[in-house]
Design a protein around this motif. Structure first.
Motif, mmCIF file in Angstrom:
data_model
loop_
_atom_site.group_PDB
_atom_site.id
_atom_site.type_symbol
_atom_site.label_atom_id
_atom_site.label_comp_id
_atom_site.label_asym_id
_atom_site.label_seq_id
_atom_site.Cartn_x
_atom_site.Cartn_y
_atom_site.Cartn_z
ATOM 1 N N GLU A 126 115.301 71.847 120.442
ATOM 2 C CA GLU A 126 115.162 72.558 121.796
ATOM 3 C C GLU A 126 114.260 73.411 121.736
ATOM 4 O O GLU A 126 113.246 73.580 122.767
ATOM 5 N N GLY A 127 113.843 74.250 120.767
ATOM 6 C CA GLY A 127 112.896 75.285 120.528
ATOM 7 C C GLY A 127 111.701 74.704 120.786
ATOM 8 O O GLY A 127 110.740 75.328 121.186
ATOM 9 N N ALA A 128 111.288 73.364 120.052
ATOM 10 C CA ALA A 128 110.197 72.751 120.128
ATOM 11 C C ALA A 128 109.990 71.869 121.203
ATOM 12 O O ALA A 128 109.234 71.041 121.381
ATOM 13 N N ALA A 129 110.870 71.897 122.278
ATOM 14 C CA ALA A 129 110.973 71.366 123.659
ATOM 15 C C ALA A 129 110.906 69.766 123.336
ATOM 16 O O ALA A 129 110.219 69.015 123.989
ATOM 17 N N LEU A 130 111.775 69.274 122.460
ATOM 18 C CA LEU A 130 111.700 67.959 122.046
ATOM 19 C C LEU A 130 113.197 67.364 122.356
ATOM 20 O O LEU A 130 113.355 66.113 122.617
ATOM 21 N N TRP A 131 113.945 68.137 122.336
ATOM 22 C CA TRP A 131 115.365 67.694 122.179
ATOM 23 C C TRP A 131 115.990 66.707 123.407
ATOM 24 O O TRP A 131 116.225 65.837 123.052
ATOM 25 N N GLU A 132 115.311 67.088 124.550
ATOM 26 C CA GLU A 132 115.768 65.945 125.680
ATOM 27 C C GLU A 132 115.308 64.860 125.444
ATOM 28 O O GLU A 132 115.736 63.748 125.880
ATOM 29 N N ASP A 185 102.000 75.155 126.350
ATOM 30 C CA ASP A 185 103.287 75.514 126.784
ATOM 31 C C ASP A 185 104.206 75.984 125.676
ATOM 32 O O ASP A 185 104.819 77.061 126.134
ATOM 33 N N LEU A 186 104.419 75.190 124.779
ATOM 34 C CA LEU A 186 105.612 75.400 123.828
ATOM 35 C C LEU A 186 105.315 76.942 123.107
ATOM 36 O O LEU A 186 105.834 77.575 122.668
ATOM 37 N N VAL A 209 95.875 80.430 125.432
ATOM 38 C CA VAL A 209 97.238 80.565 124.769
ATOM 39 C C VAL A 209 97.145 81.743 123.937
ATOM 40 O O VAL A 209 98.161 82.447 123.788
ATOM 41 N N SER A 210 96.068 82.354 123.531
ATOM 42 C CA SER A 210 96.105 83.506 122.856
ATOM 43 C C SER A 210 96.069 85.016 123.386
ATOM 44 O O SER A 210 95.407 85.053 124.648
ATOM 45 N N ASP A 211 96.637 85.944 122.721
ATOM 46 C CA ASP A 211 96.689 87.405 123.294
ATOM 47 C C ASP A 211 95.411 88.066 122.434
ATOM 48 O O ASP A 211 94.782 88.733 123.207
#
Lengths: 248, 220
Positions: A126-132, A185-186, A209-211
């Motif tokens: 889920e944390g890696a946005a892959l679960w679904e 996005d992740l 992506v970076s700060d």
């Protein structure tokens, strides 16, 4: 993380010279610079991977919280547990299922509680946005996934160890733009609870992506600062010239 | 080998040069028309419209360059600033046209005291020159002088405003008031337009400073 007076090389060749850098917690720090400037070497020093290469040496200190990860008393394996890494090319274990890929670190560390493993695998995916995308095919081989999904599987594998820092060495260079956007996005999501260091050749990606951004050249840290500052108003002419495509 | 981004930046420079040249002509024509009282330049509206079109062209090009090439550092600062600079130059044209338009409405001003407007118009011309020169050379050395002149314009404008109010109060009867109102109102509006032009010149100076140093207005 804090890098103090770091000198790194292979045999007699010095690759990194007097690097001093503070990496802010729960922010994304990008290392940019032309090929051969030492950014990959630097990121590999952050979890003691560099020393695994024959002839490699590291002088100086790198602190994670208040622990010098190069202290002789510190176990390199513990360091790698606290500081996960994702590489340029997705590298899921080829003989393992999706589930086992994520669970591998836990099992290697002696976790036997099946319910706990299942929970962590689900959370990590889920944390890696892959679960679904994979929840109904967890027993399929990891390498059956697309390139972008494999990279997110590798991120999930790192997340399963609950690292404090995640190192990403050109994590999207082998991916198409859509898969790259998902990883970006992740990264944005992950920085809510992780410190992220990313090496990228794609300056626009660093800008997105970076700060914080560190510009390196010939083994030296030329300029470091907030990404907006570096990209909008760099202080050093060398940074300006590199960012503007005048060399590199 | 010239980079595609550089070609776009050169094009923006050229468009800004065109705008500066046109804005200066439009301004000078407007002030001359006021001074001489008999030449109403027909080209003012056309010039003002052309300046607006050039501003549109710069906006389109700058947006395209940002979208296609993701410029950074000095390139980014210049392209971002070109949007603001072109808008401000287009306002020079618009206020100059407003002066001409006002002169057409007001009719002859032969008996009016024009000294205040003409004095301020010289200061504003000086401001415009410094401003345009700073764009061309990206030199920030004279910007301090520009800010001081703009401050002077503000003070002049407020003084004139107070003088007019005072003058109207002191007039003895409606006949005197009717005769003076045309002069006063025209002068006041022109001074207002000149004050606005000098204010836009300051915004341009801020942009030049930002291009050069990456810092926002030194006035803040």
């Amino acid at each position: 993380m804090k890098i103090n007076n770091l000198n790194v090389g292979f045999n007699k060749k010095e690759v990194l010279k007097k690097i001093n850098l503070d990496i802010t917690a729960k922010k994304v720090t990008a290392f940019i610079g032309p090929s051969g400037c030492g950014k990959t070497t630097l990121i590999r020093c952050l979890n003691r991977m560099h020393e695994m290469t024959q002839g490699a040496y590291v002088k100086g200190d790198i602190f994670l919280d208040n622990t010098n990860i190069y202290d002789q008393k510190v176990n390199p394996i513990t360091v790698k547990r606290r500081i996960g890494m994702v590489f340029q090319k997705p590298n899921p274990f080829p003989t393992m299922s999706i589930f086992d890929n994520v669970a591998s670190g836990l099992k290697l560390n002696g976790v036997k509680d099946k319910a706990l493993i299942q929970r962590i695998v689900k959370e990590s995916l889920e944390g890696a946005a892959l679960w679904e995308e994979v929840k109904n095919e967890l027993n399929q081989p990891g390498i059956s996934l697309s390139g972008g999904q494999q990279q997110r599987l590798c991120i999930a594998r790192s997340l399963a160890m609950h690292p404090e820092v995640l190192l990403m060495d050109e994590p999207t260079s082998a991916l198409d733009p859509i898969a790259s956007a998902k990883i970006e996005d992740l990264i944005h999501e992950l920085k809510k609870y992780l410190t992220i260091v990313i090496v990228t050749h794609n300056m626009q990606q660093a800008a997105r992506v970076s700060d914080y951004t560190a510009f390196m050249y010939l083994g030296e840290l030329i300029e470091f600062g907030k990404t907006k500052e570096i990209f909008e108003n760099p202080k050093k002419e060398l940074t300006e010239r590199y960012l503007s495509g005048k060399f590199g | 080998m010239t980079k595609l981004l550089d070609l776009g930046i050169i094009r923006i420079h050229d468009l800004l040069k065109n705008m500066m040249s046109l804005a200066e002509i439009t301004y000078v024509d407007a002030i001359e028309a006021y001074k001489k009282d008999d030449i109403i330049p027909k080209s003012s509206y056309k010039n003002s419209e052309k300046l607006r079109m050039l501003q549109e062209e710069i906006t389109e090009l700058a947006t395209e360059l940002i979208a296609r090439y993701q410029p950074v550092a000095t390139d980014l600062r210049f392209i971002k600033s070109s949007l603001e600079i072109s808008y401000n130059i287009s306002r020079f044209g618009r206020y100059s046209f407003d002066i001409v338009d006002l002169l057409q409405e007001s009719g002859p001003l032969i008996d009016c005291d024009k000294s205040s407007v003409l004095e301020m118009s010289k200061t504003v011309m000086n401001i415009i020159s410094i401003c345009f020169n700073s764009i061309l050379t990206q030199d920030t050395k004279k910007l301090e002088e520009l800010y001081e002149l703009e401050n002077k314009v503000d003070i002049q404008y407020k003084k004139f405003l107070r003088d007019i109010i005072q003058n109207q109060k002191s007039l003895k009867n409606n006949f005197e008031r009717r005769d003076s109102i045309n002069c006063s109102l025209t002068s006041l509006l022109i001074l207002r337009y000149l004050e606005r032009i000098s204010d836009h010149a300051c915004s341009i100076a801020d942009s030049v400073n930002y291009i050069k140093t990456g810092k926002s207005s030194p006035r803040l």
